[in-house]
Design a protein around this motif. Structure first.
Motif, PDB file in Angstrom:
ATOM      1  N   GLN A 362     -12.855 -11.229  38.614  1.00 37.82           N
ATOM      2  CA  GLN A 362     -12.189 -12.451  39.041  1.00 37.82           C
ATOM      3  C   GLN A 362     -10.669 -12.280  39.088  1.00 37.82           C
ATOM      4  O   GLN A 362      -9.998 -12.897  39.922  1.00 37.82           O
ATOM      5  CB  GLN A 362     -12.573 -13.611  38.115  1.00 37.82           C
ATOM      6  N   ARG A 363     -10.126 -11.442  38.221  1.00 38.26           N
ATOM      7  CA  ARG A 363      -8.673 -11.224  38.247  1.00 38.26           C
ATOM      8  C   ARG A 363      -8.223 -10.535  39.537  1.00 38.26           C
ATOM      9  O   ARG A 363      -7.066 -10.649  39.939  1.00 38.26           O
ATOM     10  CB  ARG A 363      -8.242 -10.410  37.020  1.00 38.26           C
ATOM     11  N   LEU A 364      -9.147  -9.818  40.161  1.00 38.37           N
ATOM     12  CA  LEU A 364      -8.793  -9.102  41.388  1.00 38.37           C
ATOM     13  C   LEU A 364      -8.895  -9.966  42.641  1.00 38.37           C
ATOM     14  O   LEU A 364      -8.487  -9.545  43.721  1.00 38.37           O
ATOM     15  CB  LEU A 364      -9.691  -7.867  41.539  1.00 38.37           C
ATOM     16  N   LYS A 365      -9.420 -11.180  42.512  1.00 41.68           N
ATOM     17  CA  LYS A 365      -9.620 -12.006  43.714  1.00 41.68           C
ATOM     18  C   LYS A 365      -8.300 -12.467  44.320  1.00 41.68           C
ATOM     19  O   LYS A 365      -8.274 -12.888  45.482  1.00 41.68           O
ATOM     20  CB  LYS A 365     -10.503 -13.205  43.392  1.00 41.68           C
ATOM     21  N   ASP A 366      -7.213 -12.388  43.546  1.00 42.78           N
ATOM     22  CA  ASP A 366      -5.920 -12.801  44.079  1.00 42.78           C
ATOM     23  C   ASP A 366      -5.214 -11.703  44.870  1.00 42.78           C
ATOM     24  O   ASP A 366      -4.179 -11.962  45.496  1.00 42.78           O
ATOM     25  CB  ASP A 366      -5.006 -13.258  42.931  1.00 42.78           C
ATOM     26  N   HIS A 367      -5.763 -10.491  44.843  1.00 44.31           N
ATOM     27  CA  HIS A 367      -5.160  -9.422  45.639  1.00 44.31           C
ATOM     28  C   HIS A 367      -5.245  -9.799  47.119  1.00 44.31           C
ATOM     29  O   HIS A 367      -6.269 -10.335  47.573  1.00 44.31           O
ATOM     30  CB  HIS A 367      -5.873  -8.089  45.386  1.00 44.31           C
ATOM     31  N   LEU A 378     -24.067  -7.861  34.670  1.00 45.72           N
ATOM     32  CA  LEU A 378     -23.365  -6.607  34.939  1.00 45.72           C
ATOM     33  C   LEU A 378     -23.627  -6.139  36.373  1.00 45.72           C
ATOM     34  O   LEU A 378     -23.986  -4.989  36.629  1.00 45.72           O
ATOM     35  CB  LEU A 378     -23.784  -5.527  33.937  1.00 45.72           C
ATOM     36  N   ILE A 379     -23.444  -7.054  37.304  1.00 45.29           N
ATOM     37  CA  ILE A 379     -23.504  -6.713  38.725  1.00 45.29           C
ATOM     38  C   ILE A 379     -22.476  -7.579  39.426  1.00 45.29           C
ATOM     39  O   ILE A 379     -22.261  -8.743  39.046  1.00 45.29           O
ATOM     40  CB  ILE A 379     -24.928  -6.934  39.297  1.00 45.29           C
ATOM     41  N   GLY A 380     -21.791  -7.018  40.413  1.00 49.56           N
ATOM     42  CA  GLY A 380     -20.766  -7.792  41.088  1.00 49.56           C
ATOM     43  C   GLY A 380     -20.254  -7.106  42.336  1.00 49.56           C
ATOM     44  O   GLY A 380     -20.668  -5.992  42.673  1.00 49.56           O
ATOM     45  N   ALA A 381     -19.328  -7.767  43.019  1.00 49.77           N
ATOM     46  CA  ALA A 381     -18.752  -7.211  44.241  1.00 49.77           C
ATOM     47  C   ALA A 381     -17.382  -7.817  44.498  1.00 49.77           C
ATOM     48  O   ALA A 381     -17.088  -8.944  44.090  1.00 49.77           O
ATOM     49  CB  ALA A 381     -19.669  -7.481  45.440  1.00 49.77           C
ATOM     50  N   LEU A 382     -16.559  -7.038  45.170  1.00 46.63           N
ATOM     51  CA  LEU A 382     -15.323  -7.513  45.777  1.00 46.63           C
ATOM     52  C   LEU A 382     -15.504  -7.393  47.280  1.00 46.63           C
ATOM     53  O   LEU A 382     -15.842  -6.313  47.780  1.00 46.63           O
ATOM     54  CB  LEU A 382     -14.130  -6.659  45.345  1.00 46.63           C
ATOM     55  N   GLU A 383     -15.308  -8.483  48.004  1.00 41.81           N
ATOM     56  CA  GLU A 383     -15.410  -8.418  49.460  1.00 41.81           C
ATOM     57  C   GLU A 383     -14.015  -8.439  50.067  1.00 41.81           C
ATOM     58  O   GLU A 383     -13.232  -9.360  49.824  1.00 41.81           O
ATOM     59  CB  GLU A 383     -16.244  -9.564  50.022  1.00 41.81           C
ATOM     60  N   LEU A 384     -13.716  -7.409  50.846  1.00 47.53           N
ATOM     61  CA  LEU A 384     -12.427  -7.310  51.514  1.00 47.53           C
ATOM     62  C   LEU A 384     -12.436  -8.195  52.765  1.00 47.53           C
ATOM     63  O   LEU A 384     -13.441  -8.264  53.475  1.00 47.53           O
ATOM     64  CB  LEU A 384     -12.135  -5.862  51.890  1.00 47.53           C
ATOM     65  N   LEU A 438     -13.324   1.423  33.997  1.00 46.86           N
ATOM     66  CA  LEU A 438     -13.904   1.240  35.326  1.00 46.86           C
ATOM     67  C   LEU A 438     -12.935   0.506  36.245  1.00 46.86           C
ATOM     68  O   LEU A 438     -12.761   0.863  37.420  1.00 46.86           O
ATOM     69  CB  LEU A 438     -15.218   0.465  35.204  1.00 46.86           C
ATOM     70  N   PHE A 439     -12.274  -0.504  35.720  1.00 50.14           N
ATOM     71  CA  PHE A 439     -11.396  -1.323  36.546  1.00 50.14           C
ATOM     72  C   PHE A 439      -9.940  -0.845  36.546  1.00 50.14           C
ATOM     73  O   PHE A 439      -9.143  -1.348  37.346  1.00 50.14           O
ATOM     74  CB  PHE A 439     -11.455  -2.780  36.080  1.00 50.14           C
ATOM     75  N   ALA A 440      -9.608   0.118  35.687  1.00 55.35           N
ATOM     76  CA  ALA A 440      -8.212   0.538  35.552  1.00 55.35           C
ATOM     77  C   ALA A 440      -7.555   0.946  36.868  1.00 55.35           C
ATOM     78  O   ALA A 440      -6.398   0.580  37.125  1.00 55.35           O
ATOM     79  CB  ALA A 440      -8.099   1.659  34.519  1.00 55.35           C
ATOM     80  N   PRO A 441      -8.235   1.713  37.738  1.00 57.90           N
ATOM     81  CA  PRO A 441      -7.558   2.131  38.984  1.00 57.90           C
ATOM     82  C   PRO A 441      -7.690   1.145  40.140  1.00 57.90           C
ATOM     83  O   PRO A 441      -7.210   1.418  41.247  1.00 57.90           O
ATOM     84  CB  PRO A 441      -8.272   3.440  39.330  1.00 57.90           C
ATOM     85  N   MET A 442      -8.307  -0.011  39.933  1.00 58.56           N
ATOM     86  CA  MET A 442      -8.648  -0.885  41.048  1.00 58.56           C
ATOM     87  C   MET A 442      -7.422  -1.396  41.797  1.00 58.56           C
ATOM     88  O   MET A 442      -7.381  -1.354  43.038  1.00 58.56           O
ATOM     89  CB  MET A 442      -9.489  -2.069  40.570  1.00 58.56           C
ATOM     90  N   GLU A 443      -6.415  -1.891  41.096  1.00 62.13           N
ATOM     91  CA  GLU A 443      -5.259  -2.450  41.800  1.00 62.13           C
ATOM     92  C   GLU A 443      -4.522  -1.377  42.598  1.00 62.13           C
ATOM     93  O   GLU A 443      -4.118  -1.615  43.741  1.00 62.13           O
ATOM     94  CB  GLU A 443      -4.321  -3.133  40.802  1.00 62.13           C
ATOM     95  N   GLU A 444      -4.372  -0.203  42.006  1.00 57.40           N
ATOM     96  CA  GLU A 444      -3.710   0.889  42.725  1.00 57.40           C
ATOM     97  C   GLU A 444      -4.501   1.256  43.980  1.00 57.40           C
ATOM     98  O   GLU A 444      -3.915   1.491  45.052  1.00 57.40           O
ATOM     99  CB  GLU A 444      -3.579   2.096  41.802  1.00 57.40           C
ATOM    100  N   CYS A 445      -5.820   1.299  43.852  1.00 62.83           N
ATOM    101  CA  CYS A 445      -6.659   1.653  45.006  1.00 62.83           C
ATOM    102  C   CYS A 445      -6.647   0.551  46.058  1.00 62.83           C
ATOM    103  O   CYS A 445      -6.639   0.834  47.271  1.00 62.83           O
ATOM    104  CB  CYS A 445      -8.087   1.935  44.541  1.00 62.83           C
ATOM    105  N   LEU A 446      -6.640  -0.699  45.632  1.00 69.69           N
ATOM    106  CA  LEU A 446      -6.531  -1.798  46.586  1.00 69.69           C
ATOM    107  C   LEU A 446      -5.187  -1.768  47.313  1.00 69.69           C
ATOM    108  O   LEU A 446      -5.122  -1.990  48.529  1.00 69.69           O
ATOM    109  CB  LEU A 446      -6.712  -3.139  45.873  1.00 69.69           C
ATOM    110  N   ASP A 447      -4.122  -1.462  46.568  1.00 70.88           N
ATOM    111  CA  ASP A 447      -2.801  -1.371  47.204  1.00 70.88           C
ATOM    112  C   ASP A 447      -2.773  -0.251  48.246  1.00 70.88           C
ATOM    113  O   ASP A 447      -2.232  -0.411  49.343  1.00 70.88           O
ATOM    114  CB  ASP A 447      -1.723  -1.120  46.142  1.00 70.88           C
ATOM    115  N   ALA A 448      -3.363   0.904  47.894  1.00 71.43           N
ATOM    116  CA  ALA A 448      -3.394   2.028  48.835  1.00 71.43           C
ATOM    117  C   ALA A 448      -4.214   1.678  50.073  1.00 71.43           C
ATOM    118  O   ALA A 448      -3.859   2.040  51.204  1.00 71.43           O
ATOM    119  CB  ALA A 448      -3.977   3.264  48.147  1.00 71.43           C
ATOM    120  N   THR A 449      -5.307   0.935  49.871  1.00 69.80           N
ATOM    121  CA  THR A 449      -6.152   0.522  50.996  1.00 69.80           C
ATOM    122  C   THR A 449      -5.430  -0.500  51.861  1.00 69.80           C
ATOM    123  O   THR A 449      -5.541  -0.479  53.097  1.00 69.80           O
ATOM    124  CB  THR A 449      -7.486  -0.041  50.475  1.00 69.80           C
ATOM    125  N   LEU A 450      -4.681  -1.397  51.226  1.00 70.97           N
ATOM    126  CA  LEU A 450      -3.904  -2.377  51.984  1.00 70.97           C
ATOM    127  C   LEU A 450      -2.836  -1.688  52.837  1.00 70.97           C
ATOM    128  O   LEU A 450      -2.640  -2.046  54.008  1.00 70.97           O
ATOM    129  CB  LEU A 450      -3.252  -3.373  51.031  1.00 70.97           C
TER     130      LEU A 450
END
Length: 459
Positions: A362-367, A378-384, A438-450
């Motif tokens: 949920q913290r990543l939904k603001d990206h 223990l199942i989930g998704a982020l939709e771009l 598991l979530f540690a690299p997520m923001e960096e990876c989202l930024d690179a994808t953006l």
């Protein structure tokens, strides 16, 4: 493209045709060869470590290298490496596992085994047809599934799967298979429509479909409580409560596809428990054995099972079954896996760590690249998405999902892109510290994808 492949990768491209892989591209880039696994981590041929955030293919609920589970498999191989369940023969692992499934799934009375989730759902179709023939209803044969649902890749189960790649150039779906709407509120709801109102509308559309097709022709409705390969789509509030009366009104079987949901994943033993599905039958696989051996099962309610059993007396046999259905090694793995789930209180553990897992999502939904964060247990998704509205998608679809997945692999995390949705399904033994990793690299990876999306003109 000039890529130097390792010896292992060269052998792979010359020997294997990989499922769900672009074979032409694969010949250029080669395979990512995984050699060992321990806990929530796997290691490739070069010794690189990866946190396996998808439990393989939603399977390895107890992680990798569990000695107790591996020992149970080895013991059974030495004791009775193979036998069948044809012609009334049996063996103790199959009997014990069927009893355990019945104990965990109230309302289920009989169990029949297969080797995969696809085979289980194929069996569901055949049993629904057989059941209605036994009741003298030869026209009641149509199966309703949902767009974006995933039920397998055999001819019948792929016909129920509602994803384009499972139909394009496969001459599918077959006749008798029809589809209804996806219960994805964020994407599919009308402006201002609440989850309860959306659920009521989908139930009304399902009823209209049944009436249009003819209730006397509709045999069953199949649904994953949480849709898996379609993007980890969590049902809206009141969905199954709205659907169930429609099915009961027209005497339509309710098949709960628990292949991904089952065995603690959603915070209950089955997704049907989490979402009040009240099924007439269930399909089980994957975490049934923790992924340590191929096995699946169909569990049937008493009424359906007894009709089928009585009809075999008329015909002379149940003309269905698989050579490896109820394989003793697979059944021994299933017995051991369920024992471990119970003795180690895996269900309690999932409930304990799920808030941290879901909190990270949920913290990543603001990206700015994330349209929706969703999940349960223990199942989930982020939709771009290009925006937060749910009404727009990227063109071409899937390009950014694949980019994000690649960025994560480069940083030691394996997840799965399903189009532009990134799925999470870690081994259920994962600790809170490992969830952080598991979530540690997520923001960096989202930024690179953006940044990639901007360079490609996608945003």
């Amino acid at each position: 493209m000039n890529v130097q492949l390792t010896n292992m990768q060269t052998r792979d491209v010359e020997a294997l045709l990989h499922p769900y892989t672009n074979a032409a591209a694969h010949r250029q880039v080669g395979a990512h060869v995984i050699e060992t696994g321990k806990g929530v981590y796997v290691y490739d041929e070069h010794g690189r470590e990866y946190l396996e955030g998808m439990a393989g293919l939603w399977c390895a609920g107890l992680g990798f290298g569990d000695k107790e589970l591996a020992d149970a498999v080895a013991e059974q191989v030495h004791k009775l490496p193979y036998y069948h369940l044809f012609a009334g023969r049996s063996h103790e692992p199959a009997i014990e596992l069927a009893e355990k499934i019945k104990e965990l799934a109230p309302g289920m009375a009989r169990v029949i085994f297969q080797s995969s989730g696809s085979e289980a759902n194929d069996t569901q179709v055949k049993l629904a047809w057989y059941y209605n023939n036994a009741l003298g209803r030869p026209e009641k044969k149509k199966i309703i599934s949902r767009k974006k649902g995933y039920h397998g890749v055999t001819i019948a189960s792929a016909s129920m799967t509602g994803l384009p790649y499972n139909h394009i150039d496969w001459d599918l779906p077959l006749d008798r298979f029809i589809s209804t709407g996806t219960p994805h509120h964020w994407r599919e709801a009308l402006d201002g429509e609440t989850e309860q109102e959306f659920s009521a509308r989908l139930a009304h559309e399902l009823e209209e479909l049944i009436e249009r097709e003819g209730p006397e022709t509709v045999a069953a409705f199949i649904a994953e409580p949480v849709m898996g390969a379609g993007g980890v789509i969590v049902p809206p509030a009141g969905y199954f409560e709205a659907i169930r009366p429609v099915l009961e009104k027209y005497d339509v079987l309710m098949i709960s596809d628990e292949v991904i949901n089952g065995f603690c994943r959603t915070g209950e033993w089955f997704g049907a428990d989490t979402y009040n599905v009240n099924p007439t039958s269930m399909s089980l696989a994957k975490q049934l054995t923790g992924g340590y051996a191929p096995l699946s099962a169909v569990a049937l309610c008493r009424e359906q099972a007894e009709v089928i059993e009585q009809h075999t007396g008329k015909i002379g046999t149940l003309g269905h079954g698989f050579t490896y259905g109820g394989h003793p090694v697979g059944c021994a793995a299933g017995v051991a896996a369920i024992r471990i789930y119970q003795e180690r209180k895996i269900l309690d553990h999932v409930r304990k760590v799920a808030p941290k897992f879901q909190g990270h999502l949920q913290r990543l939904k603001d990206h700015p690249l994330v349209g929706e964060a969703r999940g349960v247990g223990l199942i989930g998704a982020l939709e771009l998405s290009p925006d937060k509205s749910g009404k727009k998608t990227f063109d071409p679809a899937g390009k950014l999902g694949a980019k994000l997945m690649g960025e994560l692999v480069a940083r030691g995390v394996i997840l799965r892109a399903m189009g532009d949705s990134l799925g999470f399904c870690p081994p259920m033994i994962i600790t809170e510290e490992e969830i952080d990793a598991l979530f540690a690299p997520m923001e960096e990876c989202l930024d690179a994808t953006l940044a990639f999306a901007k360079a490609e003109g996608l945003v």
